[in-house]
Design an enzyme around this catalytic site. Structure first.
Site, short mmCIF file in Angstrom:
data_model
loop_
_atom_site.label_atom_id
_atom_site.label_comp_id
_atom_site.label_asym_id
_atom_site.label_seq_id
_atom_site.Cartn_x
_atom_site.Cartn_y
_atom_site.Cartn_z
N CYS A 84 16.01 11.66 -0.41
CA CYS A 84 14.95 12.40 0.30
C CYS A 84 15.59 13.31 1.35
O CYS A 84 15.21 14.48 1.50
CB CYS A 84 13.99 11.45 1.03
SG CYS A 84 13.42 10.04 0.07
N CYS A 87 16.88 17.07 0.81
CA CYS A 87 15.98 18.23 0.85
C CYS A 87 15.16 18.30 2.14
O CYS A 87 14.85 19.38 2.60
CB CYS A 87 15.02 18.19 -0.33
SG CYS A 87 15.87 18.28 -1.92
N HIS A 88 14.80 17.14 2.67
CA HIS A 88 13.88 17.15 3.81
C HIS A 88 14.56 17.00 5.16
O HIS A 88 13.89 16.98 6.18
CB HIS A 88 12.85 16.02 3.66
CG HIS A 88 11.91 16.22 2.51
ND1 HIS A 88 10.97 17.21 2.49
CD2 HIS A 88 11.77 15.56 1.34
CE1 HIS A 88 10.28 17.15 1.35
NE2 HIS A 88 10.76 16.16 0.63
N CYS A 121 7.92 13.47 -5.84
CA CYS A 121 9.26 13.91 -5.42
C CYS A 121 10.33 13.12 -6.16
O CYS A 121 11.36 13.66 -6.51
CB CYS A 121 9.44 13.79 -3.91
SG CYS A 121 8.93 15.30 -3.05
N CYS A 184 -20.36 -0.47 0.07
CA CYS A 184 -19.43 -0.43 1.21
C CYS A 184 -20.23 -0.24 2.50
O CYS A 184 -19.97 -0.87 3.52
CB CYS A 184 -18.46 0.74 1.09
SG CYS A 184 -17.67 0.99 -0.51
N CYS A 187 -21.88 -3.30 4.46
CA CYS A 187 -21.02 -4.09 5.34
C CYS A 187 -20.45 -3.26 6.48
O CYS A 187 -20.42 -3.70 7.62
CB CYS A 187 -19.90 -4.74 4.54
SG CYS A 187 -20.49 -6.17 3.59
N HIS A 188 -19.96 -2.05 6.17
CA HIS A 188 -19.18 -1.32 7.18
C HIS A 188 -19.97 -0.33 8.02
O HIS A 188 -19.44 0.22 8.96
CB HIS A 188 -17.99 -0.63 6.51
CG HIS A 188 -16.97 -1.61 5.99
ND1 HIS A 188 -16.32 -2.50 6.82
CD2 HIS A 188 -16.52 -1.87 4.74
CE1 HIS A 188 -15.49 -3.25 6.10
NE2 HIS A 188 -15.60 -2.90 4.84
N ARG A 225 -6.70 -2.91 -0.41
CA ARG A 225 -7.86 -3.31 0.41
C ARG A 225 -9.18 -2.99 -0.32
O ARG A 225 -10.10 -3.79 -0.32
CB ARG A 225 -7.78 -2.56 1.74
CG ARG A 225 -8.87 -2.87 2.73
CD ARG A 225 -8.68 -4.20 3.39
NE ARG A 225 -9.79 -5.07 3.08
CZ ARG A 225 -10.06 -6.19 3.75
NH1 ARG A 225 -9.31 -6.57 4.76
NH2 ARG A 225 -11.06 -6.95 3.40
N CYS A 229 -12.12 -5.60 -1.30
CA CYS A 229 -13.53 -5.44 -0.90
C CYS A 229 -14.43 -5.39 -2.12
O CYS A 229 -15.54 -5.92 -2.09
CB CYS A 229 -13.70 -4.21 -0.01
SG CYS A 229 -13.21 -4.54 1.71
#
Ligand code: HEC
Ligand code: HEC
Length: 268
Positions: A84, A87-88, A121, A184, A187-188, A225, A229
């Site tokens: 990585c 190039c970066h 990449c 969703c 609940c949220h 996650r 859920c």
């Protein structure tokens, strides 16, 4: 229609032998950068000990994943003989990158999240194999890259080419599903601050991901996650990196607009 959300939640409660108690936190409590208008990071719902772990880099177990990413940043792999860093340059070149993911990619005519951008990449630029979803390498690099934007406000695009994906993600978010017939948003949004078994329901924000979860004894992605859920309401989980979850990720990141990148956050 028909059943009201609260009846459904009650049904869900019984099925899960769970209970929702009233709002646990005063809505007007000030949380500094962790609250923007009515949008609150999961940090503001976490127990004080959990917040303390996140606040201290030496105590935050998620930082071990950032270290894995940091080492891989310099590692030459693949037929192109590149790392990585070839190039970066330094990791500081990744500052600010995380806030706008997932991003629309014209060649794919689809969204791409940070995990997939990193893997692109690897395959295209390094001629190396992609890392598997939830591998310590892909989680490590994702944590490391996102951590360069720590504290910066999330800011995904939702107009133009993004609009159809945004609408798809929003529809997913509002769709009742599973045996418990809960979306969703039930609940949220409707039960934010309520209690579900051992958990205080947060707004389900994505700004801390990948997070270190005490329950997982490890770091996991946002799609992990989402799968959890979905399973909680006994509905079908979608695949890691699936179109459904990419659109949902865009919508969830938009819900948390302005909240700071917290990766690696610590959660229950
Ligand atoms: C051969 C050169 C090369 C290598 C090696 C390489 N990349 Fe990239 N990377 C690029 C180029 C070119 C872009 C596109 C730059 C742009 O969009 O402005 C890019 C874009 C990115 C982006 C998106 C940046 C943004 O602004 O959205 C990320 C993240 C990234 N690379 C991470 C990595 C990681 C992590 C590695 C190592 C696993 C890696 N890259 C290896 C050339 C490389
Ligand atoms: C039956 C209730 C329930 C439903 C429905 C539900 N979740 Fe969750 N979700 C939870 C619980 C419990 C937690 C852990 C405590 C918390 O952060 O709310 C959680 C946590 C989260 C988190 C992590 C928040 C953080 O700060 O770490 C995200 C993101 C999330 N949910 C997204 C979703 C999405 C997207 C959907 C719809 C596919 C969904 N949830 C549906 C109960 C639910």
């Amino acid at each position: 229609m028909g059943k009201t959300p609260s009846k459904l939640i009650l049904a869900g409660c019984l099925a899960l032998t769970a209970c929702f108690a009233g709002k646990a936190f005063a809505a007007d409590k000030k949380w500094g950068q962790y609250q923007v208008e009515d949008r609150r990071s999961g940090y503001t719902f976490a127990a004080p000990e959990t917040r303390a772990m996140q606040d201290d880099n030496f105590q935050n177990p998620g930082m071990l994943w950032a270290e894995i990413g940091e080492e891989l940043w310099e590692k030459t792999e693949g037929e192109a003989g590149k790392a990585c860093a070839s190039c970066h340059n330094g990791p500081e070149t990744m500052k600010g990158v995380a806030v706008s993911y997932p991003k629309y990619v014209a060649e794919k005519k689809n969204l791409e999240n940070l995990e997939q951008r990193i893997n692109r990449c690897r395959t295209d630029n390094m001629k190396a194999k992609p890392w598997k979803y939830e591998s310590k390498e892909l989680l490590g690099m994702t944590v490391f890259v996102r951590n360069q934007s720590l504290g910066m406000p999330m800011n995904v695009k939702v107009d133009g080419e993004y609009a159809p994906f945004f609408e798809k993600g929003k529809a997913f978010y509002e769709q009742r599903r599973g045996q418990l017939d809960l979306a969703c948003k039930h609940c949220h949004e409707d039960f934010e601050g309520g209690q579900l078994r051992a958990n205080i329901l947060s707004q389900g924000q994505g700004n801390g991901f990948p997070v270190y979860r005490l329950k997982w004894s490890g770091v996991g992605s946002l799609h992990r996650r989402f799968r959890g859920c979905n399973k909680q309401v006994r509905s079908k989980p979608y695949g890691y990196g699936s179109d459904e979850y990419l659109a949902l990720e865009l919508y969830v990141m938009w819900r948390g607009r302005g909240l700071p990148v917290e990766t690696p956050a610590v959660r229950n």
